[in-house]
Every structure is written in C-alpha cells, then in structure tokens.
Scaffold this active site. Structure first.
Site, PDB file in Angstrom:
ATOM      1  CE  LYS A 102      -3.860  -2.523   1.820  1.00  0.00           C
ATOM      2  NZ  LYS A 102      -4.690  -2.708   3.085  1.00  0.00           N
ATOM      3  CD  GLN A 128      -3.644  -4.663   6.339  1.00  0.00           C
ATOM      4  OE1 GLN A 128      -3.953  -3.473   5.607  1.00  0.00           O
ATOM      5  NE2 GLN A 128      -4.042  -5.790   5.769  1.00  0.00           N
ATOM      6  CG  ASP A 165      -9.764  -0.275   4.868  1.00  0.00           C
ATOM      7  OD1 ASP A 165      -9.650  -0.835   3.361  1.00  0.00           O
ATOM      8  OD2 ASP A 165      -9.194  -0.633   5.829  1.00  0.00           O
TER       9      ASP A 165
HETATM   10  N1  GUN Z   1      -7.150  -7.094   5.700  1.00  0.00           N
HETATM   11  C1  GUN Z   1      -7.436  -7.821   4.779  1.00  0.00           C
HETATM   12  N2  GUN Z   1      -7.970  -7.120   3.727  1.00  0.00           N
HETATM   13  C2  GUN Z   1      -8.111  -5.673   4.195  1.00  0.00           C
HETATM   14  C3  GUN Z   1      -8.504  -4.533   3.751  1.00  0.00           C
HETATM   15  O1  GUN Z   1      -8.954  -4.472   2.770  1.00  0.00           O
HETATM   16  N3  GUN Z   1      -8.500  -3.604   4.523  1.00  0.00           N
HETATM   17  C4  GUN Z   1      -8.034  -3.690   5.761  1.00  0.00           C
HETATM   18  N4  GUN Z   1      -7.854  -2.300   6.514  1.00  0.00           N
HETATM   19  N5  GUN Z   1      -7.368  -4.848   6.287  1.00  0.00           N
HETATM   20  C5  GUN Z   1      -7.397  -5.996   5.441  1.00  0.00           C
END
Ligand code: GUN
Length: 290
Positions: free
Chosen positions: A53, A97, A120
C-alpha cells in the site's frame, strides 16, 4: 486452456496512471492527498500488504505514513491514537490493517474512524450508504472486483453471479455492488447445500472463501467469468487462490490469477478512495459565493 487470463496488474496500472494524473492536478491546487495506515502486531501477511500500500502511494504521489504499534497495545491506547490521526488535516484517509489482535474489538476501532476518512469503506455509515446505493467510500476489494468484471466488456445486466463466501470485507459487499449493477446474485457459504449445482448456473463466479484449491472444473460452466479472491500460502511458500487455476482455465471464459488478479485492484481502489477523500475534505470545485 480456453480462458482469457485477466491481468489484474495491467488493469491496475492503467487506473493508477489516471490516479497519478489526478494527484498531480490536486497538488497544483495545493492539495496533497494523505493516507495513514495503522498496523498492529507482527502478522507477516499484514506487513506485506501494508508495504504494498505504501509503495503504491509513492508511485502515484500520495503522501503516506505508517504507525507500527505493538501487539500488546490496549484498545484504549489504539482508539486514542486513531483519534489523534483524525485531527490531522494532512491525513485524508485512515486505514487500520485487519486482523487485529484478539483483545481488541474490530468494531470499536472501525467505529472511531470518521466516515469521511474511512477509505476502507468499513464504517457502518459507508456500509449503509452502499447498501441503499448512495455515494459512499466503497470497500476496496469488492469495488476492484466489479471493475475487473467490467474490464472484460461484460454487461452485468441480468447476469447470474454466484458469490461464494459471506464475509463483511468481500462476500457481502461484492454481492450488493453487483446487485446494484442489475445482476441476479446468489450467495453461497459454508452451510449451502449442493453448491456445485448452483455455481454451475453462474455466468460469473466470485470465490472469496480462503480455502486453497476449493473450486474445480466441476463447479464452473463453460465460458463463465471466474474471479478468485483467495490468497492462500502453501507450505512451500507459494501463494495460491481458492480456485484450481489450471483445470478451471480449461473451461472458463475469463479467469483471474493468484497472485496478480484481484490483489493489485484492491490497492488501486484504496488510492482512488484516498484521492476522493482529499478532494471532499478540501472541497475542490466549491465556489465561494457571496
Ligand atoms: N485485511 C485484509 N484485507 C483488508 C483490507 O481490505 N483492509 C484492511 N484494513 N485490512 C485488511
């Protein structure tokens, strides 16, 4: 092999090039989109996702910062940290996350991120707006899946989509987004009976279970579009999807690989949401009337 492989990396790259242009224009107006990523603990998969990211932000010119917090942090301290981020005007998007350590309530954490910084798309306000079809920050993986299906040139109107998996992050929201596109959606999950009978009726099959190689040729009708959301690490370190790629590619019309299918699109939609948030919070385009 009969299927066309959907190159998620290439589709993502072309969308990211457009995002980079948009960021350039925003910067000319004095706005630098900013994303904060909160990472709790040492989960190797989470560390790897966060690295991806941050790198993607750099590529398109988005400012990013990562807060790496100890696994032992209390829920109260974490909530406090997020509240401090909420106050920072240079941070337009906040992402925590997942998964979080078991002593921390995911719900409490997601609740404290304001809906307008929830890039998100996990906050109940964004989820609610998505359900009723209002403007919202859409969850990144489901949004990326819809874009990949559209990339094939398929008109979703009236198509039968079968979604396997009912998670809040993928299965439920992707079903709703596809319904919004006028698809007929069937949801399958661990209690579904005669699943193969249902999946064989699908024009489009979305698999988001998290079980390596669950889906085979017997689940897929000739020419179907197969979207594999699974990311499973095998003992030899290799990443594989929920779909047995080689045998399903013999019957499907289109198929996404793992890695290089849905994954790059998830990050791309996060970048798009961050730019959208920066624009909304800076009210670009609003004219001062008086
Ligand atoms: N863990 C797995 N997929 C995601 C996601 O799309 N966003 C976040 N914040 N955590 C994750």
């Amino acid at each position: 092999m009969t299927a066309t492989v959907i190159d998620g990396k290439a589709v993502a790259q072309s969308i990211r090039a457009e995002i980079a242009e948009e960021v350039k224009k925003l910067k000319q107006d004095g706005i630098e989109p900013g994303l904060a990523v909160v990472l709790v603990g040492q989960d190797p998969a989470s560390h790897s996702y966060v690295k991806g990211k941050v790198k993607a932000c750099e590529e398109v010119g988005i400012y990013s910062e990562v807060l790496r917090l100890q696994e032992t942090i209390s829920q109260q301290e974490l909530l406090q940290t997020i509240k401090q981020l909420n106050e920072k005007p240079n941070i337009h998007g906040i992402l925590v996350q997942l998964p979080l350590p078991p002593h921390i309530s995911e719900e409490a954490v997601l609740d404290v991120i304001p809906a307008e910084k929830d890039v998100d798309g996990f906050h109940p306000i964004n989820v609610g707006n998505m359900v009723i079809g209002n403007d919202a920050y859409l969850p990144c993986t489901p949004h990326g899946i819809v874009e990949l299906i559209k990339w094939t040139g398929t008109d979703l109107n009236g198509k039968h989509v079968v979604v396997i998996g009912r998670s809040n992050i993928v299965g439920k929201p992707v079903s709703l987004l596809l319904l919004q596109e006028n698809a007929t959606v069937t949801m399958c999950h661990s209690r579904t009976r005669n699943m193969a009978e249902l999946t064989r009726q699908a024009d489009i099959l979305v698999v988001a279970v998290g079980k390596a190689h669950l889906i085979g040729r017997e689940h897929v009708s000739p020419g179907a579009i197969v979207i594999d959301v699974g990311v499973n690490r095998m003992e030899n370190g290799k990443l594989v999807g929920d779909v047995r790629f080689d045998e399903v590619a013999e019957v499907a019309g289109y198929i996404t690989p793992v890695p290089g299918g849905v994954g790059p699109m998830t990050i791309t939609m996060l970048l798009a949401n961050t730019v959208k948030a920066a624009r909304a919070q800076s009210r670009v385009g609003d004219e001062v009337k008086g």
